[in-house]
Write a protein that holds these residues in place. Structure first.
Motif, PDB file in Angstrom:
ATOM      1  N   HIS A  83      -5.327   6.725  -2.281  1.00  0.00           N
ATOM      2  CA  HIS A  83      -4.752   6.571  -1.524  1.00  0.00           C
ATOM      3  C   HIS A  83      -3.283   6.269  -1.723  1.00  0.00           C
ATOM      4  CE1 HIS A  83      -5.659   2.724  -3.346  1.00  0.00           C
ATOM      5  NE2 HIS A  83      -4.186   1.874  -2.744  1.00  0.00           N
ATOM      6  N   GLN A  84      -2.373   6.515  -2.851  1.00  0.00           N
ATOM      7  CA  GLN A  84      -0.819   5.915  -3.615  1.00  0.00           C
ATOM      8  C   GLN A  84      -0.705   6.914  -2.851  1.00  0.00           C
ATOM      9  OE1 GLN A  84      -2.385   3.551  -6.705  1.00  0.00           O
ATOM     10  NE2 GLN A  84      -0.808   1.599  -5.890  1.00  0.00           N
ATOM     11  N   PHE A  85      -1.085   8.366  -3.138  1.00  0.00           N
ATOM     12  CA  PHE A  85      -0.090   9.528  -2.926  1.00  0.00           C
ATOM     13  C   PHE A  85      -0.206  10.123  -1.401  1.00  0.00           C
ATOM     14  CE2 PHE A  85      -1.935   9.093  -6.809  1.00  0.00           C
ATOM     15  CZ  PHE A  85      -1.168  10.248  -7.692  1.00  0.00           C
ATOM     16  N   ALA A  89       0.756  -1.656   0.103  1.00  0.00           N
ATOM     17  CA  ALA A  89      -0.176   0.222  -0.221  1.00  0.00           C
ATOM     18  C   ALA A  89       1.357   1.156   0.099  1.00  0.00           C
ATOM     19  CB  ALA A  89      -0.689  -0.278   1.071  1.00  0.00           C
ATOM     20  N   GLY A  90       0.625   2.451  -0.752  1.00  0.00           N
ATOM     21  CA  GLY A  90       1.280   3.283  -0.545  1.00  0.00           C
ATOM     22  C   GLY A  90       2.700   3.796  -1.520  1.00  0.00           C
ATOM     23  N   ALA A  91       2.659   2.477  -2.027  1.00  0.00           N
ATOM     24  CA  ALA A  91       3.282   2.537  -3.509  1.00  0.00           C
ATOM     25  C   ALA A  91       2.971   2.116  -4.908  1.00  0.00           C
ATOM     26  CB  ALA A  91       5.067   1.949  -3.103  1.00  0.00           C
ATOM     27  N   PHE A  92       3.545   2.809  -6.080  1.00  0.00           N
ATOM     28  CA  PHE A  92       2.960   2.938  -7.220  1.00  0.00           C
ATOM     29  C   PHE A  92       3.896   1.281  -7.886  1.00  0.00           C
ATOM     30  CE2 PHE A  92       3.766   7.356  -6.571  1.00  0.00           C
ATOM     31  CZ  PHE A  92       2.030   7.071  -7.110  1.00  0.00           C
ATOM     32  N   PRO A  93       2.365   0.093  -8.833  1.00  0.00           N
ATOM     33  CA  PRO A  93       2.808  -0.817  -9.253  1.00  0.00           C
ATOM     34  C   PRO A  93       3.830  -0.847 -10.085  1.00  0.00           C
ATOM     35  CG  PRO A  93       0.383  -0.319  -9.928  1.00  0.00           C
ATOM     36  CD  PRO A  93       0.636   1.189  -9.046  1.00  0.00           C
ATOM     37  N   PRO A 152      -9.292  -0.773  -4.295  1.00  0.00           N
ATOM     38  CA  PRO A 152      -8.858  -1.031  -4.597  1.00  0.00           C
ATOM     39  C   PRO A 152      -7.793  -0.783  -3.316  1.00  0.00           C
ATOM     40  CG  PRO A 152      -8.844   1.325  -5.326  1.00  0.00           C
ATOM     41  CD  PRO A 152     -10.610   0.876  -4.897  1.00  0.00           C
ATOM     42  N   ARG A 153      -8.370  -0.270  -2.194  1.00  0.00           N
ATOM     43  CA  ARG A 153      -7.295  -0.099  -1.130  1.00  0.00           C
ATOM     44  C   ARG A 153      -7.234  -1.637  -0.906  1.00  0.00           C
ATOM     45  NH1 ARG A 153     -10.290   4.617   1.539  1.00  0.00           N
ATOM     46  NH2 ARG A 153     -12.047   3.033   0.034  1.00  0.00           N
ATOM     47  N   ALA A 180      -2.896   5.817 -10.692  1.00  0.00           N
ATOM     48  CA  ALA A 180      -2.921   5.686  -9.570  1.00  0.00           C
ATOM     49  C   ALA A 180      -4.093   5.713  -8.859  1.00  0.00           C
ATOM     50  CB  ALA A 180      -1.799   5.694  -9.146  1.00  0.00           C
ATOM     51  N   TYR A 181      -4.294   5.539  -7.227  1.00  0.00           N
ATOM     52  CA  TYR A 181      -5.485   5.984  -6.725  1.00  0.00           C
ATOM     53  C   TYR A 181      -5.379   6.567  -5.528  1.00  0.00           C
ATOM     54  CZ  TYR A 181      -8.571   1.748  -8.936  1.00  0.00           C
ATOM     55  OH  TYR A 181      -9.601   0.990  -9.611  1.00  0.00           O
ATOM     56  N   ARG A 184       1.147   7.809 -12.995  1.00  0.00           N
ATOM     57  CA  ARG A 184      -0.104   7.831 -11.896  1.00  0.00           C
ATOM     58  C   ARG A 184      -1.309   8.152 -12.560  1.00  0.00           C
ATOM     59  NH1 ARG A 184       4.343  11.035  -8.220  1.00  0.00           N
ATOM     60  NH2 ARG A 184       5.616   9.136  -8.335  1.00  0.00           N
TER      61      ARG A 184
END
Lengths: 340, 331
Positions: free
Chosen positions: B158-160, A4-8, A335-336, B155-156, B152
């Motif tokens: 929560h990823q920021f 979580a919190g990282a980009f793929p 997605p979370r 991206a969602y 990005r």
């Protein structure tokens, strides 16, 4: 899956797949564990509920005949031995024979399953199609007159017993108006080797009343869950932000709101789906629907132990599988949420 | 009674927005007027509960029941938004006037990708095809300082981080090239170190597009760095307004003075921070006369009887006070 919190990151792909595989294996082991415990509970329960031999032998049977019947059924063995025989043949795919029909118990159930499943599917689709829009509306306009009517209706849907609703529907639509048949399953056709009445006009004609009866309570629950979710979501900043972008009210409600309100609705949907497939007994009885719920009731009356045991095992399996699917749906919605 | 700008982009006249609650009518905004010219930044300042956000939402027509705009005009290039229909307002929202919310953690939809949320604005307000919209989104994200923008989009939120999310929110607000941005406490929820970055970014974006901005904040220090004009609200009324420099250096209203004094000053270490005594009165049941008189060091008998009207103090400054501070006064 990913942190979580990282980009793929492409390099993460491999570890994602192995994470996924590990998850599936873990879930499978959990499933087997649940099924084993259910088998134990069901088996013990059955052993404490009277001697099935007396339900099978003629009333004037001699002691010898009773003893012989007991031997044939394997009931002269000790309980652990009986369980061992049961579980080891289960693992080998032998689910036992019905005392009454002298046929494999599993085949007996599976033969009746399509009738139940098709009725439940129609009921669930009906419930969702009605409940979601009405729930969204009632959640978005909590003080409106129409919302109050919808909520009062949903209270009726929850509190009226299914057997009563079924009888009222039969009286009104079958007896009084005569536009629907009062009982039985219609003509069936074969699709992918399954016999279903959903492919014939006559089949649909027969399925409407029982499906409506079956769907009302679920419809009411889903409606109330949707409304509660929407009321909660309506207060969120992103709803107002979406409106500040110039989105239509409809778009804000359905694209931004509904998806966020959906998790509890999906949970209840899964539970209700399992519940209806497993225990549509009452509706099937009222409408003489030849489904597996009716088989269960008949088997209980006749103390047909193998059928009951296999039935309950099958129900446990259905619930476990639905639960797994619901978890998968969670990850599609949010997605979370990741499978771990 | 207004500071007339030659070409006011937005002119708010005697705006009154009330909330009808069980315990009485809350006059959250009660007769507010101001003008914003093209390319101007106006600071809207006051304590919590002063009606600042309600002004912002009123302009966009986003006041929900039990709130209601009871009167006044909101003129965007002369077109009254108070009487405009919902369809017209939807064209204006996002396209002519857009908004940046306080908390970037909650103003983005957690279930949609950043790209989807940006794309929505362009689908609503432009005729661009999918590829052109995507290109515009990437460019906008890059211009608010988000690297690897193309990646990005998928991206969602929560990823920021919080600061990055606020950049995304600003990017969304800027996408359709609106002429007015309403920024409601845009940095309050952010780290102090991020705050100045975001403010700088906003000023850049506004200047680059010649847009105007209403900066709603309780933080006079922020507004004094950013704004051309300042309007001070107290209990739903304008108590003072003027050019930023004049208003900060020579405040005329004791409330403005109190706000300025309660800014911590690192150079001049007071043993204790000055604060305005008392609390904001119950807005459902405002006293007769001046709303500020119970907390005001200069209050006299007249203040309890007559509500002060906004009067010019000098060429650029207006205040609603019976006994305004004069330059040089030490209140």
């Amino acid at each position: 899956m990913g942190k979580a919190g990282a980009f793929p990151d492409p390099a993460d792909k491999k570890s994602q797949y192995s994470d996924m595989l590990g998850y599936l294996i873990k879930r499978l082991i959990q499933m087997l564990l649940v099924l084993w415990i259910v088998s134990l509970v069901v088996f013990l329960m059955m052993s404490f509920t009277g001697d099935p031999v007396f339900m099978i032998v003629p009333i004037d049977a001699t002691d010898d005949q009773i003893q012989q019947a007991r031997r044939i059924l394997g009931l002269d063995q000790s309980l652990p031995v009986q369980y061992w025989i049961f579980i080891s043949s289960l693992v080998q795919g032998d689910f036992g024979q019905s005392y009454v029909f002298r046929q494999p118990a599993l085949a007996l159930i599976l033969e009746r399953m399509p009738a139940t499943v098709e009725m439940v599917l129609v009921a669930m689709v009906l419930a969702v199609v009605v409940a979601i829009p009405l729930g969204v509306y009632a959640g978005a306009n909590p003080n409106g007159r129409l919302s109050r009517i919808i909520m009062a209706g949903s209270l009726l849907g929850i509190s009226l017993p299914g057997f009563w609703v079924g009888m009222v529907l039969i009286y009104f639509f079958a007896v009084h108006l005569g536009i629907f048949p009062s009982s039985g399953r219609g003509e069936t056709g074969e699709v992918f080797g399954v016999r279903t009445s959903l492919v014939t006009w006559n089949g649909w004609h027969h399925i409407i009343l029982p499906a409506v009866t079956l769907s009302l309570a679920t419809m009411a629950i889903l409606l109330r869950m949707t409304r509660a979710g929407m009321m909660e979501v309506a207060r969120q900043d992103y709803m107002k932000f979406a409106r500040a972008k110039g989105a239509t009210r409809q778009d804000v409600l359905y694209k931004h709101g509904l998806k966020n309100a959906l998790i509890p609705v999906v949970t209840i949907f899964g539970l209700q789906l399992g519940d209806l497939i497993a225990f549509a007994t009452i509706t099937e009885t009222i409408f003489s629907w030849p489904g597996m719920g009716k088989l269960l009731i008949d088997s209980i009356y006749r103390a047909d132990r193998p059928v009951i045991v296999v039935y309950l095992m099958l129900v446990a399996l259905i619930f476990v599988v639905i639960n797994f699917l619901v978890d998968l749906v969670y990850t599609l919605i949010d997605p979370r949420i990741t499978l771990k | 009674m207004t500071v007339q700008t030659q070409h006011a982009l937005l002119a708010v006249r005697d705006l009154r927005t009330y909330f009808h609650t069980f315990s009485g009518t809350v006059k959250a905004v009660n007769g507010v007027s101001f003008d914003i010219g093209e390319g101007e930044i106006m600071g809207l300042v006051g304590e919590s509960g002063g009606g600042k956000s309600v002004v912002g939402f009123s302009i966009l027509g986003l006041i929900d029941s039990p709130g209601q705009i009871m009167g006044g005009q909101i003129l965007l290039n002369g077109e009254d938004l108070v009487t405009a229909g919902e369809d017209r307002l939807r064209q204006i929202r996002g396209r002519e006037i857009s908004m940046v919310f306080q908390d970037p953690m909650t103003s983005l939809n957690p279930l949609h990708t950043v790209g989807q949320q940006m794309d929505e604005v362009l689908r609503l307000h432009s005729d661009l095809d999918a590829a052109a919209r995507r290109k515009a989104c990437v460019e906008m994200l890059e211009s608010v300082g988000i690297s690897r923008a193309a990646d990005r989009l998928g991206a969602y939120p929560h990823q920021f981080s919080g600061g990055m999310r606020q950049r995304v929110v600003i990017a969304i607000a800027m996408l359709a090239k609106p002429r007015l941005i309403i920024a409601d406490e845009p940095t309050t929820a952010l780290d102090v170190t991020i705050q100045s970055q975001i403010l700088k970014l906003m000023r850049q974006q506004i200047a680059a597009r010649g847009a105007s901005m209403i900066l709603i904040t309780h933080d006079l220090a922020v507004v004094s760095e950013m704004a051309d004009h300042i309007t001070v609200l107290y209990c739903g009324n304008v108590v003072e307004r003027g050019r930023t420099r004049d208003l900060i250096e020579t405040p005329a209203h004791p409330y403005t003075r109190g706000l300025i004094d309660s800014i911590p000053d690192p150079a001049n270490r007071h043993p204790r921070l000055k604060q305005i005594p008392g609390t904001v009165p119950d807005i459902r049941n405002l006293p007769k006369g001046c709303n500020f008189r119970d907390r005001c060091p200069r209050a006299q008998a007249l203040c309890a009887v007559e509500e002060p009207q906004l009067r010019p103090q000098n060429a650029s400054q207006w205040a609603a006070c019976h006994y305004p501070l004069q330059p040089g006064d030490l209140a």
